[in-house]
Design an enzyme around this catalytic site. Structure first.
Site, PDB file in Angstrom:
ATOM      1  N   HIS A 106      36.722 -13.832  58.489  1.00 35.62           N
ATOM      2  CA  HIS A 106      36.418 -15.210  58.883  1.00 35.62           C
ATOM      3  C   HIS A 106      35.040 -15.656  58.372  1.00 35.62           C
ATOM      4  CE1 HIS A 106      33.557 -13.945  62.045  1.00 35.62           C
ATOM      5  NE2 HIS A 106      34.382 -12.929  62.216  1.00 35.62           N
ATOM      6  N   ASP A 107      34.991 -16.900  57.936  1.00 38.36           N
ATOM      7  CA  ASP A 107      33.756 -17.574  57.527  1.00 38.36           C
ATOM      8  C   ASP A 107      33.126 -16.995  56.268  1.00 38.36           C
ATOM      9  OD1 ASP A 107      33.429 -19.469  59.917  1.00 38.36           O
ATOM     10  OD2 ASP A 107      33.499 -17.525  60.919  1.00 38.36           O
ATOM     11  N   GLY A 135      32.652 -10.698  58.822  1.00 35.53           N
ATOM     12  CA  GLY A 135      32.559 -12.144  58.825  1.00 35.53           C
ATOM     13  C   GLY A 135      31.273 -12.653  58.197  1.00 35.53           C
TER      14      GLY A 135
END
Length: 285
Positions: free
Chosen positions: A130-131, A148
């Site tokens: 994520h991200d 992340g």
């Protein structure tokens, strides 16, 4: 509630695929057997999902993206803070995702976006968390994993089975060696190796291939030696060495980029030079 979106006649969707009627499908899209495409997905012109691919969430695949079997894109992040917020995932034009790659959408605590740039190659079994923000023309080799919020700039290469700590930055044109644990930022054009990544020089081979002139290569070699003195010894702190290099070589864009990266805010700090290495890298101009 979204209304059904008309699909172009040129789209080729296998009868076993499950494609939500609200998904946006471009011209000449091919969706193979047993694929699943969610309601908030956009597949731009020429996207090809080979087979058994899952694309979900608010996810966009740009023109010509090719996705091999058993890839998942845009699923919920592996983050206990995630509470179902509408976050995003984007794959740039011309990127190829090989078998078993997993790419998760962003979180509200981060950029709310996971992005892979254009013309990248992500090889089998890699995980992009994520991200993460991946630039253009990046190559990520088999079994690479990242936490992340990792940022990888344009033209970088991450070799097989490397592991990148969350919030690590990898600069433009850098290369991360195979089976490397990367806990700190890698400077632009840097080369890191080792069980725990250590800076061993600049990515001279990549610089040569990109057409950097010999005189600029020599300047980059001298700048690197000043920033990372042989055997790690120096009478000045890093900030002073950066200032001195900027005064002498700051007019050269690649060196200025390195210095800007080193001075930028960082969650992790900079990867240290390998003990006894400093300027001892052997691939030079």
């Amino acid at each position: 509630m979204q209304t059904p979106v008309k699909r172009p006649e040129t789209a080729d969707i296998h009868s076993s695929a499950i494609v939500d009627e609200r998904a946006r499908i471009g011209e000449n899209v091919r969706i193979g057997p047993w694929c699943m495409v969610g309601p908030h997905v956009t597949l731009a012109d020429g996207v090809h999902l080979h087979a058994s691919v899952i694309v979900d969430g608010h996810t966009t695949l740009r023109e010509g993206v090719e996705v091999y079997p058993f890839v998942t894109i845009g699923l919920a992040p592996q983050d206990l803070k995630y509470a179902g917020e509408p976050t995003f995932c984007e794959i740039g034009a011309g990127t190829v995702l090989r078998e078993n790659v997993t790419i998760h959408r962003g979180t509200a605590q981060g950029e709310a976006l996971t992005r892979v740039g254009s013309n990248c190659l992500v090889m089998a079994n890699a995980h992009i968390a994520h991200d993460c923000l991946i630039g253009d023309r990046v190559i990520i080799v088999n079994n690479v994993v990242m936490g992340g919020h990792v940022e990888i700039a344009d033209d970088a290469k991450v070799m097989g089975s490397a592991a990148l700590h969350q919030f690590v930055r990898v600069g433009r044109g850098a290369v991360v060696g195979g089976v490397c644990g990367v806990e700190m930022d890698v400077i632009p054009y840097g080369s890191v190796l080792g069980n725990r990544a250590r800076l061993v020089g600049l990515n001279w081979i990549g610089l040569k291939r990109s057409g950097v002139a010999p005189d600029e290569m020599q300047a980059m070699r001298r700048a690197f030696r000043e920033l990372y003195p042989r055997h790690g010894g120096s009478e000045t702190v890093l900030e002073a060495r950066i200032a001195a290099v900027r005064t002498e070589y700051g007019h050269l864009p690649r060196i200025a980029e390195m210095l800007d990266f080193m001075e930028a805010p960082s969650h992790r700090g900079l990867t240290r030079v390998a003990r006894g290495e400093g300027s001892a890298d052997t691939e030079g101009a």
